[in-house]
Design a protein around this motif. Structure first.
Motif, short mmCIF file in Angstrom:
data_model
loop_
_atom_site.label_atom_id
_atom_site.label_comp_id
_atom_site.label_asym_id
_atom_site.label_seq_id
_atom_site.Cartn_x
_atom_site.Cartn_y
_atom_site.Cartn_z
N ALA A 15 -3.19 8.59 7.82
CA ALA A 15 -4.32 6.78 7.63
C ALA A 15 -2.63 6.14 6.78
O ALA A 15 -2.10 6.58 6.56
CB ALA A 15 -4.74 7.25 5.90
N ILE A 16 -2.96 4.99 7.36
CA ILE A 16 -1.54 4.22 6.85
C ILE A 16 -0.93 4.21 5.66
O ILE A 16 0.27 4.41 5.24
CB ILE A 16 -1.95 3.02 7.21
CG1 ILE A 16 -0.25 1.87 7.86
CG2 ILE A 16 -2.44 1.61 6.72
CD1 ILE A 16 -0.45 0.99 8.95
N GLU A 17 -1.89 4.37 4.12
CA GLU A 17 -1.44 4.26 3.46
C GLU A 17 -0.69 5.90 3.10
O GLU A 17 0.39 6.17 1.90
CB GLU A 17 -2.99 4.63 2.39
CG GLU A 17 -3.46 3.26 2.22
CD GLU A 17 -5.01 3.15 3.42
OE1 GLU A 17 -4.40 3.27 4.33
OE2 GLU A 17 -5.19 1.97 3.21
N GLY A 18 -0.88 7.05 4.09
CA GLY A 18 -0.28 7.64 3.81
C GLY A 18 -1.61 9.16 3.14
O GLY A 18 -2.21 8.43 3.30
N VAL A 72 0.97 -0.90 0.06
CA VAL A 72 0.15 0.25 -0.27
C VAL A 72 0.87 1.44 -0.33
O VAL A 72 0.57 2.38 -0.50
CB VAL A 72 -1.06 0.08 0.87
CG1 VAL A 72 -1.99 -1.48 1.41
CG2 VAL A 72 -0.12 -0.05 2.64
N GLN A 73 2.34 1.35 -0.11
CA GLN A 73 3.28 2.70 0.13
C GLN A 73 4.07 2.05 0.39
O GLN A 73 4.67 0.60 0.91
CB GLN A 73 2.62 2.92 1.19
CG GLN A 73 3.35 4.16 2.15
CD GLN A 73 3.29 5.66 0.58
OE1 GLN A 73 3.83 5.39 0.33
NE2 GLN A 73 2.42 6.42 1.04
N ARG A 74 5.46 3.01 -0.40
CA ARG A 74 6.62 2.70 -0.02
C ARG A 74 7.62 3.77 -0.26
O ARG A 74 6.76 4.99 -0.42
CB ARG A 74 6.89 2.68 -1.46
CG ARG A 74 8.66 2.02 -1.98
CD ARG A 74 8.72 1.58 -3.35
NE ARG A 74 9.46 0.40 -3.39
CZ ARG A 74 10.39 -0.79 -2.97
NH1 ARG A 74 8.67 -1.03 -3.43
NH2 ARG A 74 11.62 -1.25 -3.32
N LEU A 75 7.92 3.67 1.57
CA LEU A 75 7.91 5.29 2.52
C LEU A 75 10.05 4.87 2.26
O LEU A 75 10.44 4.29 1.86
CB LEU A 75 7.45 5.47 3.65
CG LEU A 75 6.46 5.08 3.76
CD1 LEU A 75 6.18 4.66 5.29
CD2 LEU A 75 5.59 6.44 4.11
N TYR A 84 -1.28 8.17 13.48
CA TYR A 84 -0.37 7.08 13.46
C TYR A 84 1.46 7.28 13.14
O TYR A 84 1.54 8.11 12.33
CB TYR A 84 0.25 6.17 11.99
CG TYR A 84 -1.65 4.93 11.59
CD1 TYR A 84 -1.75 4.37 11.83
CD2 TYR A 84 -2.32 6.06 10.65
CE1 TYR A 84 -2.50 2.86 11.32
CE2 TYR A 84 -3.87 5.65 10.54
CZ TYR A 84 -3.40 3.84 11.04
OH TYR A 84 -5.25 4.06 10.01
N TYR A 85 2.28 6.84 13.93
CA TYR A 85 3.35 7.47 14.19
C TYR A 85 4.28 6.25 14.15
O TYR A 85 4.29 4.78 14.60
CB TYR A 85 3.40 7.96 15.89
CG TYR A 85 2.61 9.01 16.38
CD1 TYR A 85 3.35 10.21 16.25
CD2 TYR A 85 1.55 8.42 17.60
CE1 TYR A 85 2.67 11.39 16.53
CE2 TYR A 85 0.77 9.80 17.52
CZ TYR A 85 1.81 10.84 17.39
OH TYR A 85 0.64 12.11 17.89
#
Ligand code: DGJ
Length: 302
Positions: free
Chosen positions: A228-231, A185-188, A206-207
């Motif tokens: 949101a966890i997806e950003g 869902v995301q690449r950080l 979210y931290y």
């Protein structure tokens, strides 16, 4: 009261080996899972009602654990090509309310080199195992090293792990049974080499805490936030001192009754892995919901 960085013993008087670990509240107990590299063990499990006194409950995963292959093709070897131990790091466990199973995710290397960079999955009917090892794989072909798990209130769960030789951190949503990866869902933090991810959610924010990549040596912890966890996720901000008080994040503990949040971390001993210690610090927040972490020698978890 626990002394941070001292040797911590279980209720039998033995040294607690739960490195790179995780805690789960189940059936009235806090279960503490972590790496134990002694003898044939990979992961040990302890339990406590007061978070101060820990009863050893056994080895959740060993070289002799039962194996089973699941629907994806996985490598189920628990010993390597040379007959030695593989390397299992950062085991994390969630309870799946739909299947009634306890599911462990971990980082797996072959114990010979550090190139396998795979994630492993194990499953158990009880919180203290024994777990059945379902093998390891590279999610969508990605490398997968330091990792964590996160569960939402609605039961959906996420696996977060370091990819591309640790350059990036990927957030994956798990399948409903938690036994496979559903979607990335995301690449950080591309190119920032963040590892040791630990995620906590408080009041809708979210931290995500991570360390930099310096082997066993401690470095500056940094965190990012999201709604949101997806950003979208924020940029990284320093927290703690330049060595994060000689620690690296393992996970966040949220206490059931109080809601208090603790930063649980490893103080690795790179020269003698087995002598690695633990440091637990309260995570507090200022009036703008910014997390604060300061060192305290002695800790009571409330
Ligand atoms: C740092 C990681 O966070 C640990 O889990 C471990 O893999 C060490 N590196 C090995 O150097």
């Amino acid at each position: 009261m626990l002394t941070n960085g001292a040797i911590w013993r279980d209720t039998d008087g033995n040294i607690i080996h739960a490195h790179g670990g995780h805690m789960l509240f189940a059936q009235g107990y806090y279960y503490w899972y972590g790496e134990n590299r002694t003898n044939d063990t990979y992961v040990s499990v302890y339990r406590s009602t007061d978070l101060m006194h820990w009863e050893y409950r056994g080895d959740a995963l060993t070289t002799g654990s039962k194996t089973d292959s699941y629907r994806v093709r996985t490598d189920t070897s628990l010993v390597n090509a040379r007959g030695g131990k593989i390397n299992i790091e950062r085991p994390k466990v969630l309870y799946n309310g739909k299947t009634g199973k306890y599911v462990m995710w971990m980082h797996v290397e072959n114990g010979i080199d550090y190139h396998q960079a795979a994630c492993g999955v194990a499953v158990s009917d009880t919180p203290d195992g024994a777990f059945t090892y379902l093998g390891c794989f590279n999610p969508f072909g990605e490398m997968s090293r330091d990792c964590t798990l996160f569960q939402e209130e609605d039961g959906s769960a996420y696996f977060i792990s370091a990819a591309r030789d640790n350059a990036d951190l990927v957030i994956y949503r798990l399948s409903e049974d938690y036994l496979n990866i559903d979607v990335a869902v995301q690449r950080l933090f591309q190119g920032e080499y963040r590892e040791a991810p630990a995620l906590v959610k408080r009041e809708g924010i979210y931290y995500l805490f991570t360390s930099f990549c310096t082997g066993w040596d401690p470095n500056q912890c940094r965190y990012a936030t999201a709604k949101a966890i997806e950003g979208p996720w924020s940029m990284l901000t320093d927290i703690g001192d330049a060595t994060t008080f000689d620690t690296q994040p393992a996970f966040f503990l949220t206490v059931q009754e109080s809601g208090n949040i603790y930063y649980v971390s490893d103080r690795w001993n790179g020269k003698d892995y087995h002598d690695s210690r633990y440091v637990i610090l309260p995570l507090t927040f200022d009036d703008q919901a910014r997390p604060q972490l300061s060192f305290t020698d002695r800790i009571t978890i409330v």
